[in-house]
Design a protein around this motif. Structure first.
Motif, PDB file in Angstrom:
ATOM      1  N   GLU A   1       0.878  -1.169   0.000  1.00  0.00           N
ATOM      2  CA  GLU A   1       0.000   0.000   0.000  1.00  0.00           C
ATOM      3  C   GLU A   1       0.914   1.218   0.000  1.00  0.00           C
ATOM      4  OE1 GLU A   1      -3.038   0.000   3.088  1.00  0.00           O
ATOM      5  OE2 GLU A   1      -2.825  -2.183   3.208  1.00  0.00           O
ATOM      6  N   ILE A   2       0.787   2.072  -1.011  1.00  0.00           N
ATOM      7  CA  ILE A   2       1.655   3.243  -1.095  1.00  0.00           C
ATOM      8  C   ILE A   2       0.822   4.523  -1.037  1.00  0.00           C
ATOM      9  CG2 ILE A   2       3.548   2.083  -2.270  1.00  0.00           C
ATOM     10  CD1 ILE A   2       2.564   3.316  -4.902  1.00  0.00           C
TER      11      ILE A   2
ATOM     12  N   ARG B   1       9.242  -7.668   5.884  1.00  0.00           N
ATOM     13  CA  ARG B   1       9.063  -7.134   4.535  1.00  0.00           C
ATOM     14  C   ARG B   1       8.142  -5.915   4.597  1.00  0.00           C
ATOM     15  NH1 ARG B   1      12.929  -9.690   3.873  1.00  0.00           N
ATOM     16  NH2 ARG B   1      13.143 -11.658   2.780  1.00  0.00           N
ATOM     17  N   VAL B   2       8.475  -4.892   3.827  1.00  0.00           N
ATOM     18  CA  VAL B   2       7.661  -3.673   3.768  1.00  0.00           C
ATOM     19  C   VAL B   2       6.378  -3.973   3.005  1.00  0.00           C
ATOM     20  CG1 VAL B   2       7.555  -1.317   2.859  1.00  0.00           C
ATOM     21  CG2 VAL B   2       9.693  -2.183   3.866  1.00  0.00           C
ATOM     22  N   ASN B   3       5.232  -3.654   3.609  1.00  0.00           N
ATOM     23  CA  ASN B   3       3.959  -3.839   2.899  1.00  0.00           C
ATOM     24  C   ASN B   3       3.118  -2.565   2.868  1.00  0.00           C
ATOM     25  OD1 ASN B   3       3.082  -4.040   5.608  1.00  0.00           O
ATOM     26  ND2 ASN B   3       1.333  -5.276   4.986  1.00  0.00           N
ATOM     27  N   ALA B   4       3.651  -1.456   3.397  1.00  0.00           N
ATOM     28  CA  ALA B   4       2.973  -0.162   3.270  1.00  0.00           C
ATOM     29  C   ALA B   4       3.992   0.955   3.475  1.00  0.00           C
ATOM     30  CB  ALA B   4       1.832  -0.034   4.266  1.00  0.00           C
ATOM     31  N   VAL B   5       3.837   2.030   2.680  1.00  0.00           N
ATOM     32  CA  VAL B   5       4.712   3.195   2.770  1.00  0.00           C
ATOM     33  C   VAL B   5       3.842   4.443   2.666  1.00  0.00           C
ATOM     34  CG1 VAL B   5       6.627   4.477   1.717  1.00  0.00           C
ATOM     35  CG2 VAL B   5       6.582   1.974   1.572  1.00  0.00           C
ATOM     36  N   LYS B   6       4.003   5.346   3.627  1.00  0.00           N
ATOM     37  CA  LYS B   6       3.354   6.660   3.546  1.00  0.00           C
ATOM     38  C   LYS B   6       4.441   7.712   3.722  1.00  0.00           C
ATOM     39  CE  LYS B   6      -0.033   9.769   5.669  1.00  0.00           C
ATOM     40  NZ  LYS B   6      -0.522  10.338   4.456  1.00  0.00           N
ATOM     41  N   GLN B   7       4.520   8.612   2.751  1.00  0.00           N
ATOM     42  CA  GLN B   7       5.506   9.687   2.786  1.00  0.00           C
ATOM     43  C   GLN B   7       4.801  11.000   3.086  1.00  0.00           C
ATOM     44  OE1 GLN B   7       7.093  11.066  -1.011  1.00  0.00           O
ATOM     45  NE2 GLN B   7       9.131  11.164  -0.126  1.00  0.00           N
ATOM     46  N   THR B   8       5.354  11.753   4.018  1.00  0.00           N
ATOM     47  CA  THR B   8       4.872  13.103   4.309  1.00  0.00           C
ATOM     48  C   THR B   8       6.033  14.059   4.038  1.00  0.00           C
ATOM     49  OG1 THR B   8       3.437  12.237   6.037  1.00  0.00           O
ATOM     50  CG2 THR B   8       3.862  14.600   6.066  1.00  0.00           C
ATOM     51  N   VAL B   9       5.776  15.064   3.230  1.00  0.00           N
ATOM     52  CA  VAL B   9       6.811  16.035   2.871  1.00  0.00           C
ATOM     53  C   VAL B   9       6.704  17.238   3.793  1.00  0.00           C
ATOM     54  CG1 VAL B   9       7.690  17.540   1.049  1.00  0.00           C
ATOM     55  CG2 VAL B   9       6.785  15.276   0.456  1.00  0.00           C
ATOM     56  N   VAL B  10       7.839  17.628   4.370  1.00  0.00           N
ATOM     57  CA  VAL B  10       7.902  18.820   5.211  1.00  0.00           C
ATOM     58  C   VAL B  10       8.549  19.966   4.444  1.00  0.00           C
ATOM     59  CG1 VAL B  10       8.834  19.797   7.353  1.00  0.00           C
ATOM     60  CG2 VAL B  10       7.942  17.445   7.334  1.00  0.00           C
ATOM     61  N   VAL B  11       9.623  19.649   3.708  1.00  0.00           N
ATOM     62  CA  VAL B  11      10.341  20.651   2.914  1.00  0.00           C
ATOM     63  C   VAL B  11      10.603  20.056   1.536  1.00  0.00           C
ATOM     64  CG1 VAL B  11      12.473  21.985   2.681  1.00  0.00           C
ATOM     65  CG2 VAL B  11      11.500  21.600   4.955  1.00  0.00           C
ATOM     66  N   ILE B  12      10.351  20.861   0.525  1.00  0.00           N
ATOM     67  CA  ILE B  12      10.707  20.459  -0.845  1.00  0.00           C
ATOM     68  C   ILE B  12      11.389  21.648  -1.500  1.00  0.00           C
ATOM     69  CG2 ILE B  12       8.472  21.095  -1.845  1.00  0.00           C
ATOM     70  CD1 ILE B  12       8.847  18.450  -3.565  1.00  0.00           C
ATOM     71  N   SER B  13      12.471  21.361  -2.189  1.00  0.00           N
ATOM     72  CA  SER B  13      13.253  22.437  -2.779  1.00  0.00           C
ATOM     73  C   SER B  13      13.861  21.962  -4.092  1.00  0.00           C
ATOM     74  CB  SER B  13      14.371  22.829  -1.809  1.00  0.00           C
ATOM     75  OG  SER B  13      15.217  23.790  -2.378  1.00  0.00           O
ATOM     76  N   GLY B  14      13.722  22.782  -5.118  1.00  0.00           N
ATOM     77  CA  GLY B  14      14.369  22.460  -6.381  1.00  0.00           C
ATOM     78  C   GLY B  14      13.407  22.331  -7.540  1.00  0.00           C
ATOM     79  N   ASN B  15      13.879  21.668  -8.556  1.00  0.00           N
ATOM     80  CA  ASN B  15      13.198  21.549  -9.836  1.00  0.00           C
ATOM     81  C   ASN B  15      12.432  20.225  -9.902  1.00  0.00           C
ATOM     82  OD1 ASN B  15      12.452  21.340 -12.512  1.00  0.00           O
ATOM     83  ND2 ASN B  15      14.531  21.466 -13.328  1.00  0.00           N
ATOM     84  N   PRO B  16      11.096  20.258  -9.937  1.00  0.00           N
ATOM     85  CA  PRO B  16      10.333  19.005  -9.989  1.00  0.00           C
ATOM     86  C   PRO B  16      10.588  18.196 -11.256  1.00  0.00           C
ATOM     87  CG  PRO B  16       8.890  20.884 -10.311  1.00  0.00           C
ATOM     88  CD  PRO B  16      10.230  21.431  -9.916  1.00  0.00           C
ATOM     89  N   GLN B  17      11.093  18.828 -12.302  1.00  0.00           N
ATOM     90  CA  GLN B  17      11.365  18.106 -13.550  1.00  0.00           C
ATOM     91  C   GLN B  17      12.526  17.123 -13.407  1.00  0.00           C
ATOM     92  OE1 GLN B  17       9.319  18.415 -16.351  1.00  0.00           O
ATOM     93  NE2 GLN B  17       8.123  19.454 -14.798  1.00  0.00           N
ATOM     94  N   VAL B  18      13.258  17.216 -12.303  1.00  0.00           N
ATOM     95  CA  VAL B  18      14.362  16.285 -12.051  1.00  0.00           C
ATOM     96  C   VAL B  18      13.825  14.873 -11.842  1.00  0.00           C
ATOM     97  CG1 VAL B  18      16.099  15.668 -10.309  1.00  0.00           C
ATOM     98  CG2 VAL B  18      15.976  18.018 -11.186  1.00  0.00           C
ATOM     99  N   HIS B  19      12.698  14.741 -11.168  1.00  0.00           N
ATOM    100  CA  HIS B  19      12.144  13.426 -10.814  1.00  0.00           C
ATOM    101  C   HIS B  19      11.254  12.915 -11.934  1.00  0.00           C
ATOM    102  CE1 HIS B  19      10.133  10.248  -8.615  1.00  0.00           C
ATOM    103  NE2 HIS B  19      10.937  10.443  -7.594  1.00  0.00           N
ATOM    104  N   GLY B  20      11.517  11.706 -12.386  1.00  0.00           N
ATOM    105  CA  GLY B  20      10.766  11.134 -13.501  1.00  0.00           C
ATOM    106  C   GLY B  20       9.271  11.075 -13.278  1.00  0.00           C
ATOM    107  N   ALA B  21       8.832  10.851 -12.054  1.00  0.00           N
ATOM    108  CA  ALA B  21       7.396  10.764 -11.771  1.00  0.00           C
ATOM    109  C   ALA B  21       6.714  12.128 -11.814  1.00  0.00           C
ATOM    110  CB  ALA B  21       7.165  10.125 -10.405  1.00  0.00           C
ATOM    111  N   LEU B  22       7.495  13.197 -11.762  1.00  0.00           N
ATOM    112  CA  LEU B  22       6.915  14.544 -11.742  1.00  0.00           C
ATOM    113  C   LEU B  22       7.078  15.285 -13.060  1.00  0.00           C
ATOM    114  CD1 LEU B  22       8.142  15.687  -8.215  1.00  0.00           C
ATOM    115  CD2 LEU B  22       5.977  14.594  -8.830  1.00  0.00           C
ATOM    116  N   ARG B  23       7.880  14.752 -13.954  1.00  0.00           N
ATOM    117  CA  ARG B  23       8.083  15.422 -15.245  1.00  0.00           C
ATOM    118  C   ARG B  23       6.758  15.535 -15.975  1.00  0.00           C
ATOM    119  NH1 ARG B  23      12.683  11.599 -16.136  1.00  0.00           N
ATOM    120  NH2 ARG B  23      14.215  12.475 -14.724  1.00  0.00           N
TER     121      ARG B  23
END
Length: 160
Positions: free
Chosen positions: A44-45, A132-154
């Protein structure tokens, strides 16, 4: 003197943290088999805070493919710390703090970085003697830079 249950808890806690850190290191190494080995068959992501997409259930193979696509041509450094572990029989939770540095060597300086800092909540299940990992939840506190760097955000309008 330690009770046997306390020693077992310390051992399991160490194994869980080893999975979380190994999980992060596998992505930096682009060792996709190692990453797969840390995963349950389904995960679960929830990356909605970063990617803007709803939580979903994916196979381990799809999860690895998403990482391959998203991190292609990037150099990354995942730092994982402040691990708080809870174990309830065959299910465990690890809350941690993270910092991810992403560098796209083919882009010009000043446009070649995307860094995030925040928290992860990983859920793990016991499979035999391993976790084994069966769930991941990410919470962003700080984001900085160019989103086009990450393939999922291009070319994505969902990034905020």
């Amino acid at each position: 003197m330690y009770k046997r249950s306390n020693i077992d808890w310390i051992i399991q806690r160490s194994k869980i943290i080893e999975v979380i850190v190994g999980f992060a290191n596998a992505m930096d190494e682009k060792n996709w088999q190692k990453l797969r080995d840390y995963l349950a068959n389904e995960i679960e992501i929830d990356y909605s805070d970063f990617r803007g997409e709803p939580p979903q259930l994916v196979t381990a193979e799809e999860y690895v493919k998403q990482r391959i696509d998203g991190l292609a041509e990037l150099r990354t450094l995942h730092i994982s710390t402040n691990h708080e572990v809870t174990i309830e029989a065959n299910v465990a939770y690890c809350k941690s703090a993270y910092c991810i540095y992403r560098v796209a060597p083919t882009l010009e300086a000043g446009q070649n970085r995307l860094d995030t800092v925040g928290n992860y909540l990983h859920q793990l299940i016991r499979v035999g003697q391993e976790w084994r990992v069966n769930a991941v939840k990410q919470t962003v506190v700080v984001i900085s830079g160019n989103p086009q760097v990450h393939g999922a955000l291009r070319n994505s309008s969902s990034w905020h």
